[in-house]
Scaffold this motif. Structure first.
Motif, short mmCIF file in Angstrom:
data_model
loop_
_atom_site.label_atom_id
_atom_site.label_comp_id
_atom_site.label_asym_id
_atom_site.label_seq_id
_atom_site.Cartn_x
_atom_site.Cartn_y
_atom_site.Cartn_z
N LYS A 7 30.73 50.07 26.22
CA LYS A 7 29.76 50.66 25.30
C LYS A 7 30.22 52.08 24.96
CE LYS A 7 26.04 48.07 27.55
NZ LYS A 7 24.78 48.16 28.33
N ALA A 8 29.78 52.59 23.81
CA ALA A 8 30.25 53.89 23.33
C ALA A 8 29.88 55.02 24.28
CB ALA A 8 29.71 54.17 21.93
N GLU A 9 28.73 54.92 24.94
CA GLU A 9 28.31 56.00 25.85
C GLU A 9 29.07 55.98 27.17
OE1 GLU A 9 25.17 52.68 26.17
OE2 GLU A 9 26.35 53.67 24.60
N GLU A 10 29.81 54.91 27.45
CA GLU A 10 30.58 54.80 28.69
C GLU A 10 31.99 55.36 28.56
OE1 GLU A 10 28.51 50.64 30.32
OE2 GLU A 10 30.33 50.58 29.08
N LEU A 11 32.43 55.67 27.35
CA LEU A 11 33.83 55.98 27.09
C LEU A 11 34.04 57.44 26.69
CD1 LEU A 11 36.73 54.86 26.78
CD2 LEU A 11 36.18 54.46 24.36
N TRP A 12 34.97 58.09 27.39
CA TRP A 12 35.42 59.45 27.04
C TRP A 12 36.87 59.37 26.60
CZ3 TRP A 12 32.51 63.98 27.20
CH2 TRP A 12 31.24 63.87 27.76
N ILE A 13 37.17 59.99 25.46
CA ILE A 13 38.54 60.01 24.95
C ILE A 13 39.14 61.38 25.25
CG2 ILE A 13 40.01 59.83 22.91
CD1 ILE A 13 36.56 58.25 22.93
N LEU A 14 40.31 61.37 25.87
CA LEU A 14 40.97 62.61 26.26
C LEU A 14 42.13 62.91 25.31
CD1 LEU A 14 41.19 62.13 30.14
CD2 LEU A 14 39.29 63.00 28.77
N TYR A 15 42.36 64.19 25.08
CA TYR A 15 43.49 64.63 24.26
C TYR A 15 43.82 66.06 24.63
CZ TYR A 15 39.91 67.12 21.54
OH TYR A 15 38.89 67.94 21.16
N ARG A 16 45.00 66.52 24.23
CA ARG A 16 45.42 67.91 24.47
C ARG A 16 45.13 68.75 23.23
NH1 ARG A 16 49.13 69.07 28.70
NH2 ARG A 16 49.01 67.41 30.25
N ASP A 17 44.58 69.94 23.45
CA ASP A 17 44.32 70.84 22.33
C ASP A 17 45.60 71.60 21.95
OD1 ASP A 17 44.63 72.89 24.19
OD2 ASP A 17 42.49 73.29 24.37
N GLU A 18 45.48 72.55 21.05
CA GLU A 18 46.66 73.25 20.54
C GLU A 18 47.34 74.09 21.61
OE1 GLU A 18 45.80 75.36 16.95
OE2 GLU A 18 44.75 73.67 16.05
N GLN A 19 46.61 74.46 22.66
CA GLN A 19 47.19 75.23 23.76
C GLN A 19 47.77 74.32 24.85
OE1 GLN A 19 43.99 76.25 22.45
NE2 GLN A 19 45.28 77.53 21.15
N GLY A 20 47.57 73.01 24.71
CA GLY A 20 48.11 72.07 25.68
C GLY A 20 47.14 71.69 26.79
N TYR A 21 45.88 72.09 26.67
CA TYR A 21 44.89 71.79 27.72
C TYR A 21 44.05 70.58 27.33
CZ TYR A 21 46.22 76.39 29.36
OH TYR A 21 46.96 77.46 29.81
N THR A 22 43.60 69.85 28.33
CA THR A 22 42.84 68.62 28.11
C THR A 22 41.44 68.91 27.59
OG1 THR A 22 44.06 67.40 29.81
CG2 THR A 22 41.87 66.58 29.24
N GLN A 23 41.08 68.19 26.56
CA GLN A 23 39.72 68.19 26.04
C GLN A 23 39.20 66.75 26.06
OE1 GLN A 23 38.14 71.01 25.32
NE2 GLN A 23 39.99 72.22 25.70
N ALA A 24 37.88 66.59 25.99
CA ALA A 24 37.30 65.25 26.06
C ALA A 24 36.15 65.14 25.07
CB ALA A 24 36.80 64.97 27.48
N GLN A 25 36.08 63.99 24.42
CA GLN A 25 34.95 63.68 23.56
C GLN A 25 34.41 62.30 23.91
OE1 GLN A 25 35.10 64.28 19.34
NE2 GLN A 25 36.48 66.04 19.48
N ARG A 26 33.10 62.19 23.92
CA ARG A 26 32.47 60.90 24.20
C ARG A 26 32.43 60.08 22.92
NH1 ARG A 26 26.46 59.54 26.20
NH2 ARG A 26 26.04 60.71 24.30
#
Length: 416
Positions: free
Chosen positions: A348-367
């Motif tokens: 389900k959409a509320e169970e999933l977090w998508i991870l990516y690296r920002d422009e500085q190379g640090y991990t960010q997350a969006q549900r």
């Protein structure tokens, strides 16, 4: 406030996590964490680092801060590059559904002599009309704690000095029954199960003897089968029934004792008359069996972490495994890392977090539930894994190491 109902049928639930200065997690914040929480992203996006935060915290309680610290090569490797200040791990959890949220804050720093607990506190608001209250508050091994079932600001604090600033106050004081809220957190963290299952490890021939829980690597799988056969035969039958639905023609799994006192795991397929040894069984069969013993545990740990369950499993099995995980999350909290769209299709959409690296190379997350358009796509029958592969998430492009929200690509040689 009336005394909370502490039923053993409910397990504590983490609802919030904040991490600062931990490898690629320079400033990560996760809100509205669900009983089943899955972290999705391409290689190098930070999935294993989030998994390691839970492992690090668990090891701080089980083997001590210094060993957990040294294992990860100290601040040189642990602290986010370009950062200073302590590593901070903060989580919010509930012991029961209607209980107040308790916040646990841990800040770790380092001197030339080694790591130390710079700050550690527990905070809650036991009465909705009252003020938030720290019932444990320690700085560098010294501080105060308020005992009792429902500690509040009217209670007399107890001042304590720990033997060393390397010691965690929750781990030390949580061994005393007079601090039930502190003890509950200590039991919660020390009871976590974090899995690094390997099909090869399940093929071993261990010493005989029933064991209640699968090891992190799965090398005691025959011992767990023996335990279930002796103590929980109905649960073993349920596991094997589920496994036979996933693996066609599988009939039986046995742990047989050898004359020298070791256990042989044997698997029988129809229509053959004799079983084969586990070392000749498929990786997928052994891994699925191992996962089911974790998910169907008669007395499950309060938090289970599984890293990349898709390895060695047929893609068609993964949505069903996601459903098994959701069913298990009624009795335990599950944290799963993956980069499989097939597993994600079962979420389900509320169970999933998508991870990516920002422009500085640090991990960010969006549900996924908070991404524009994703809930609407799902209402019309779309599946999350397909949406990810087709580029609808805008972040964490599956074909590259990292994709920022503006479409910029960040390549990394290793995951911090």
């Amino acid at each position: 406030m009336s005394k909370p109902n502490r039923s053993r049928q409910f397990v504590p639930r983490i609802e919030y996590l904040r991490v600062k200065n931990y490898r690629a997690l320079r400033a990560l914040e996760l809100k509205k964490i669900t009983p089943l929480t899955v972290f999705l992203g391409p290689n190098g996006s930070g999935k294993s680092t989030i998994f390691d935060v839970f492992a690090f915290l668990s090891e701080c309680f089980s083997v001590g801060l210094r060993k957990a610290w040294d294992k990860r090569n100290r601040f040189r490797e642990l602290r986010s590059r370009g950062s200073d200040g302590p590593i901070v791990i903060e989580l919010k959890y509930r012991e029961q559904p209607r209980d107040p949220i308790i916040t646990y804050h841990l800040a770790i720093n380092e001197t030339t002599k080694g790591p130390y607990v710079a700050e550690e506190w527990l905070h809650w608001q036991p009465n909705q009309t009252g003020k938030p209250f720290k019932f444990l508050d320690f700085i560098e091994g010294a501080g105060r704690v308020v005992s009792g079932e429902i500690p509040d600001e009217q209670d007399e604090p107890i001042y304590e000095q720990l033997d060393s600033s390397e010691m965690l106050a929750v781990n030390t004081l949580g061994q005393f029954a007079k601090h039930p809220r502190v003890s509950a957190l200590r039991r919660f963290i020390t009871g976590w199960y974090l899995s690094y299952l390997s099909a090869d490890n399940t093929r071993g021939v261990p010493e005989a003897g029933p064991q209640e829980r699968l090891s992190a690597t799965g090398d005691n799988l025959p011992n767990v089968i023996q335990y279930l056969k002796e103590q929980h035969p109905d649960r073993l039958e349920q596991i094997l029934h589920t496994l036979s639905q996933r693996v066609p023609r599988l009939e039986k799994v046995e742990a047989e004792m050898m004359p020298d006192g070791r256990l042989l795991l044997q698997i029988k397929d129809a229509p053959f008359a004799h079983p084969i040894l586990a070392k000749f069984a498929s990786d997928g069969t052994l891994k699925m069996l191992a996962y089911l013993t974790v998910l169907y545990d008669p007395e499950p740990p309060q938090l289970v972490g599984i890293e990349e369950p898709e390895n060695h499993l047929h893609p068609r099995l993964l949505p069903e495994l996601a459903e098994e995980c959701r069913s298990a999350s009624a009795h335990t909290q599950l944290m799963v890392t993956t980069h499989s769209p097939f597993f994600v299709n079962g979420l389900k959409a509320e169970e999933l977090w998508i991870l990516y690296r920002d422009e500085q190379g640090y991990t960010q997350a969006q549900r996924a539930a908070d991404m524009q358009g994703i809930p609407e796509f799902m209402e019309n029958g779309a599946q999350l894994g397909d949406l990810w592969m087709e580029g609808f998430f805008k972040v964490g492009d599956p074909l590259i190491n990292s994709g920022g929200p503006k479409g910029k690509v960040l390549l990394s040689t290793r995951e911090e």
